[in-house]
Write a protein that holds these residues in place. Structure first.
Motif, short mmCIF file in Angstrom:
data_model
loop_
_atom_site.label_atom_id
_atom_site.label_comp_id
_atom_site.label_asym_id
_atom_site.label_seq_id
_atom_site.Cartn_x
_atom_site.Cartn_y
_atom_site.Cartn_z
N GLU A 459 0.82 -1.21 0.00
CA GLU A 459 0.00 0.00 0.00
C GLU A 459 0.85 1.26 0.00
N THR A 460 0.31 2.31 -0.56
CA THR A 460 0.98 3.60 -0.59
C THR A 460 0.46 4.48 0.53
N PRO A 461 1.28 4.81 1.52
CA PRO A 461 0.81 5.66 2.61
C PRO A 461 0.73 7.12 2.16
N PRO A 462 -0.03 7.92 2.89
CA PRO A 462 -0.11 9.34 2.55
C PRO A 462 1.17 10.08 2.90
N SER A 463 1.34 11.24 2.33
CA SER A 463 2.48 12.08 2.70
C SER A 463 2.37 12.50 4.15
N LEU A 464 3.50 12.81 4.74
CA LEU A 464 3.46 13.37 6.08
C LEU A 464 2.75 14.72 6.02
N PRO A 747 15.87 10.29 -2.20
CA PRO A 747 15.38 8.92 -2.30
C PRO A 747 13.87 8.90 -2.54
N VAL A 748 13.42 7.89 -3.24
CA VAL A 748 11.99 7.72 -3.50
C VAL A 748 11.26 7.42 -2.19
N ARG A 749 10.07 7.98 -2.07
CA ARG A 749 9.23 7.74 -0.89
C ARG A 749 7.99 6.96 -1.32
N PRO A 750 7.35 6.27 -0.37
CA PRO A 750 6.14 5.51 -0.72
C PRO A 750 5.02 6.38 -1.29
N GLU A 751 4.97 7.64 -0.87
CA GLU A 751 3.87 8.49 -1.33
C GLU A 751 4.11 9.08 -2.72
N ASP A 752 5.14 8.63 -3.44
CA ASP A 752 5.47 9.18 -4.75
C ASP A 752 4.68 8.55 -5.90
N GLU A 753 3.71 7.73 -5.62
CA GLU A 753 3.01 7.01 -6.68
C GLU A 753 2.40 7.95 -7.72
N PHE A 756 5.07 9.44 -9.94
CA PHE A 756 5.57 8.49 -10.93
C PHE A 756 4.56 8.33 -12.07
N ARG A 757 3.28 8.26 -11.72
CA ARG A 757 2.26 8.07 -12.75
C ARG A 757 2.28 9.24 -13.74
N ALA A 758 2.39 10.48 -13.21
CA ALA A 758 2.45 11.66 -14.08
C ALA A 758 3.74 11.66 -14.90
N PHE A 759 4.83 11.18 -14.30
CA PHE A 759 6.11 11.10 -15.01
C PHE A 759 6.02 10.16 -16.21
N PHE A 760 5.43 9.00 -16.02
CA PHE A 760 5.34 8.03 -17.12
C PHE A 760 4.53 8.59 -18.29
N GLU A 761 3.60 9.49 -18.01
CA GLU A 761 2.83 10.11 -19.09
C GLU A 761 3.71 10.99 -19.97
N ARG A 762 4.87 11.42 -19.45
CA ARG A 762 5.78 12.30 -20.19
C ARG A 762 6.95 11.52 -20.80
N ALA A 785 3.85 0.57 -7.13
CA ALA A 785 4.19 0.33 -5.72
C ALA A 785 5.54 -0.37 -5.61
N ARG A 786 5.85 -1.25 -6.54
CA ARG A 786 7.15 -1.93 -6.50
C ARG A 786 8.29 -0.95 -6.77
N LEU A 787 7.99 0.14 -7.45
CA LEU A 787 9.03 1.14 -7.69
C LEU A 787 9.17 2.12 -6.52
N THR A 788 8.10 2.29 -5.75
CA THR A 788 8.11 3.31 -4.69
C THR A 788 8.18 2.73 -3.29
N GLN A 789 7.77 1.47 -3.11
CA GLN A 789 7.83 0.83 -1.79
C GLN A 789 9.18 0.14 -1.68
N LEU A 790 10.11 0.76 -1.00
CA LEU A 790 11.48 0.26 -0.97
C LEU A 790 11.88 -0.23 0.42
N ASP A 791 12.66 -1.29 0.43
CA ASP A 791 13.38 -1.67 1.65
C ASP A 791 14.75 -1.01 1.53
#
Length: 900
Positions: A459-464, A747-753, A756-762, A785-791
């Motif tokens: 899951e993608t958490p909200p921004s702080l 670094p990428v954060r979980p809330e960057d989904e 990323f979606r807007a980026f792929f459109e460009r 999520a696999r791109l933004t949810q990082l260990d």
């Protein structure tokens, strides 16, 4: 070392047994017998200087005398000989050893340390000592003294106990359940849970991983490996010692609540593991998850030809916290048209005792098409009126032709007659079957819990939020001041300053040395129409109510003066040894509809800082309504933590009580987790009670214990005591580009989904193809999520952002292998921004990062036609060569230690 050389443990080309023996009931004989009976195809050498042959096989005096080089050496010799045998194994060219021998001791100067010194510098992997051994049925390997060999299968079992491993092999043989591997860890000198999770996560023979755990030593390594493995396949764990008492008396309520097993439970939950409570549940969960990968939700529909068993199933479902699905009105009308008028017209769908195959088929088709349920349990009670086998065949035909609305919806079965033909048909159709309705419901709950665990990972958490404001420097100064004076506990004024630094509302406090000073401090509060509270202040008294050291609702200066004098006299009488500094004066907080909560931090010797939340008040330990979580936290995780308590129910509105501000509560938990990251000297923190109502939260009382920071509690490339690496803020930086442009890299954060979606459109279709090696245009939540949810412990992704617009310009990612030696990279830049040096700068930062975490090599694959990327790699010093298996690809590698 992780997976390094573990192929020599599970797929060895040759094996030697040192300590092989013809003596009955000896470990050496049992290992030789098992190796022979399991059918290992490679050379097997026996080593024992006392014998020329053992059971018809030739034996030699030393490893060096073998006619081949053994990859795996099994050691069963007496303890004092083990270090020497392992040294001989190294000299003979062995890559791994299974040390069955027990009794090597612990600590400096022990045989165990001598074994470590003989093996580790030379890269020899060691399983054990004091272990049952290793079994890998698919290669005919049984290097153990288990009573029999396991069947071939797709379950990997990793057990800390040899007895448990042996018992589960027996259990599996009796039930025709097979294994891809069985490993007994024993003392785990080298190979541990983390190594084996990494190995089996990538093992194509393994579908699910089963763990029997008694304790974890390297929690950081375990958590990183467990989170990676749980993304790849089901990991089911059973841990013993659930009710063991704590090793010490806790000084705070949060410390008392954070029992050892509760911390393990929180860790398993955070890692996405499915925890069960008994060994039979271990296999039941693996069986269900083996047939059914997931459930889209938690609503269960039940189809049965017996009303009584349907009601029992509902009872068990409710007992286990499940949800009985509603029937869509269209489904009811559809069933009315195909079932007799005596059918139940509700869930469970009772199609009556004379139900034939056709009735089963029509009802199942309707339920699979109903969007109000997420899974279907089909049950059959044998009767003389219809064939149970025909009913099973009908189920399999429906599943083979199910329409799209039902595709992927899990189906479970209970066939009480247990007819072999019916069970075989259902098994072939991928339907797990159970002996009873209770077993089926339990299997279904495993499915739901596994889905929830996977969602927690994805899951993608909200921004702080904007109101997340901290002054960590001020907080660190408060703690440093107390430590400089040699104190373990912050005084109330320091506690208030610490809370203020993290924006946690707390009742104001004033220190008064005697009764007159207390009355003077209370005067302004009383003048404003408020009442006051007094509390004893002594570094030697932690629980004030234990010494009658609290007075509430004081409404006049005279009452304050009298109460302060009484408190001081009473405490001096009860605790003449205590150092008494006076009393603290607080305004009474009158919030009649507030809920009393507890929130804080505890310190676990294995997993480090733990966030604790639950029902507050003086009887907090007795009520024992709490939940734990491993930091770092975001708002989603904080809300999930709250939801796991009973008190969360009364945070909602009820009767004339408005809902409490749950977001404010969650924000306190996030801030406490951040405090643990910023100030590792904070060891225990107790806010009790934390009052919460519709207007927000306020801490009425708080205590904070501090201690000097001992340094990293775990191994790893960061200094926090967290076992889950927090967001690596140190890699944020401003970078100058060509043509006067600048970019912000972080670094990428979980809330960057969404970014990323807007980026792929460009990004053009061609650039996407060059990056992902295929045409990609649909970017699902799971994909992003696999791109933004990082260990962050084993991977990093850096994103470039335009400081003015906030738009994403490009990203680079680096995934380290389990051995922390090699890292695979990938990079993509927005198609309209080529030529500004964005890719070059991202690659340079990525190479720098690889060096800081100790990687030796960066590697990647580039399409041969991607000449721009190949040119940049060449300029950065990568070695470029054709891929041996695919003519369209080029392999690029960079020696991190020697960049250009």
């Amino acid at each position: 070392m992780s997976t390094y050389a573990l192929d020599a443990v599970f797929r060895p080309k040759s094996v030697a047994v040192v300590g092989a023996s013809p003596r009955e009931r000896s470990v050496g004989r049992a290992v030789v017998r098992n190796l022979r009976e399991a059918g290992f195809a490679g050379p097997v050498g026996l080593v024992n200087p006392k014998y020329r042959q053992i059971d018809g096989l030739p034996a030699v005096a030393r490893l060096a005398d073998l006619p081949f080089q053994p990859e795996l050496v099994v050691v069963t010799t007496p303890p004092d000989t083990v270090p020497g045998v392992v040294a001989e194994a190294v000299a003979a060219g062995a890559r791994a050893a299974v040390v069955v021998t027990a009794g090597l001791g612990q600590g400096p100067g022990s045989l165990l340390e001598r074994l470590r010194e003989a093996a580790r510098p030379h890269g020899l992997r060691v399983v054990g000592p004091n272990c049952l051994g290793v079994m890998a049925p698919h290669v005919g390997l049984n290097a153990s003294f288990a009573a029999r060999s396991p069947l071939k299968g797709d379950l990997a079992l990793v057990s800390q106990s040899g007895a448990i491993a042996s018992g589960l092999v027996e259990w599996g043989v009796a039930r025709s359940i097979g294994f891809s591997a069985v490993v007994s860890l024993g003392d785990a000198l080298d190979v541990d849970f983390g190594d084996l999770l990494d190995w089996f996560a990538q093992d194509t023979k393994t579908r699910a991983i089963l763990l029997y755990i008694e304790s974890i030593r390297d929690a950081r390594k375990f958590m990183s490996a467990a989170r990676a493995a749980a993304r790849a396949k089901p990991v089911v764990v059973v841990k013993s010692g659930r009710h063991a008492q704590g090793a010490r008396a806790a000084a705070t309520h949060t410390g008392a609540l954070a029992g050892s097993d509760a911390v393990y439970d929180a860790a398993f939950r955070r890692a996405g593991l499915l925890r069960v409570l008994a060994l039979d549940e271990l296999f039941a969960a693996a069986k269900t998850l083996g047939h059914l990968r997931s459930a889209p939700g938690g609503r269960l529909a039940i189809l049965t030809n017996g009303g009584g068993i349907g009601v029992l199933a509902v009872d068990r479902l409710v007992d286990l916290g499940g949800t009985l699905a509603a029937l869509d009105e269209a489904t009811v009308r559809r069933l009315d048209g195909m079932l007799p008028p005596t059918w139940s017209r509700a869930n469970p769908v009772d199609i009556v005792g004379d139900a034939d195959a056709s009735r089963y088929a029509h009802a199942l088709e309707a339920l699979l098409s109903d969007r109000e349920n997420d899974a279907v349990l089909v049950m059959n009670v044998p009767t003389a009126l219809a064939s149970s086998t025909d009913a099973a065949d009908a189920v399999t035909r429906v599943l083979a032709q199910r329409p799209r609305p039902g595709a992927g919806k899990p189906v479970l079965g209970v066939w009480l007659g247990r007819e072999p033909a019916a069970l075989a048909a259902l098994e072939a159709a991928g339907v797990p079957t159970y002996n009873t309705e209770a077993g089926a419901i339990r299997g279904y709950t495993y499915l739901v819990r596994h889905r929830e665990a996977q969602q927690a990972l994805m899951e993608t958490p909200p921004s702080l939020p904007e109101d997340f404001v901290v002054d960590s420097a001020a907080a660190q100064a408060v703690v440093a001041g107390a430590l400089a004076q040699g104190r373990q506990w912050l005084d109330p004024l320091e506690v208030n300053a610490l809370m203020a630094a993290y924006g946690i509302p707390i009742t104001p406090v004033t220190l008064a040395g005697d009764a007159d000073a207390a009355a003077a401090a209370a005067a302004p509060l009383l003048a404003d129409g408020m009442q006051v509270a007094l509390k004893i202040l002594s570094p030697d008294i932690l629980h004030k109510s234990d010494v009658d050291g609290v007075r509430l609702n004081l409404a006049s200066e005279a009452a304050v003066r009298e109460a302060a004098g009484a408190i001081l006299a009473r405490v001096r009488e009860l605790r003449p040894d205590a150092k008494i500094q006076g009393v603290t004066v607080h305004p009474m907080i009158v919030r009649p509809k507030a809920r009393e909560l507890i929130a804080g931090l505890a310190d676990d010797p294995t997993f480090g800082p733990i966030v604790v939340f639950g029902r507050g008040g003086t009887a907090v330990e007795v009520i024992d309504d709490k939940a734990l979580a491993l930091p770092p936290l975001d708002l989603r995780l904080a809300h999930e933590l709250i939801s796991r308590t009973r008190v969360s129910r009364i945070l909602k509105a009820y009767r004339d009580v408005p809902a409490a501000d749950e977001r404010a509560v969650a924000l306190v938990l996030v801030k406490l987790a951040q405090m643990a990251a910023d100030i590792p000297q904070v060891r225990e923190l107790d806010i009790n009670p934390l009052l919460a109502d519709r207007d927000g939260v306020i801490a009425v009382d708080a205590r904070v214990s501090v201690a000097p920071h001992p340094g990293p509690a775990q191994k790893g490339p960061w200094h926090s005591r967290f076992v889950i690496r927090p967001y690596p803020k140190e890699w944020e930086r401003e970078v100058e580009l060509a043509h006067g442009r600048r970019m912000f890299v972080r670094p990428v954060r979980p809330e960057d989904e969404d970014m990323f979606r807007a980026f792929f459109e460009r990004v053009s279709d061609e650039d996407l193809r060059l990056r992902f090696f295929s045409a990609v245009r649909h970017f699902s939540h799971e994909f992003i999520a696999r791109l933004t949810q990082l260990d962050y412990a084993r991977s990093i992704a850096l994103v470039a952002i335009d400081p003015g617009s906030g738009e994403m310009l490009g990203a680079v990612r680096l995934l380290a292998d389990a051995n922390y030696e090699r890292g695979e990279y990938g990079i993509l830049v927005r198609s309209d921004l080529k030529g500004f040096g964005i890719g070059w700068q991202l690659m340079r930062i990525m190479i720098e990062y690889a060096g800081t975490i100790g990687l030796k090599l960066i590697e990647g694959q580039v399409l041969r036609e991607n000449v721009t990327m190949l040119a940049m790699c060449q300029q950065l010093g990568f070695r470029i060569r054709p891929d041996a298996d695919d003519a369209t690809l080029m392999d690029v590698t960079l020696d991190v230690a020697a960049p250009p």
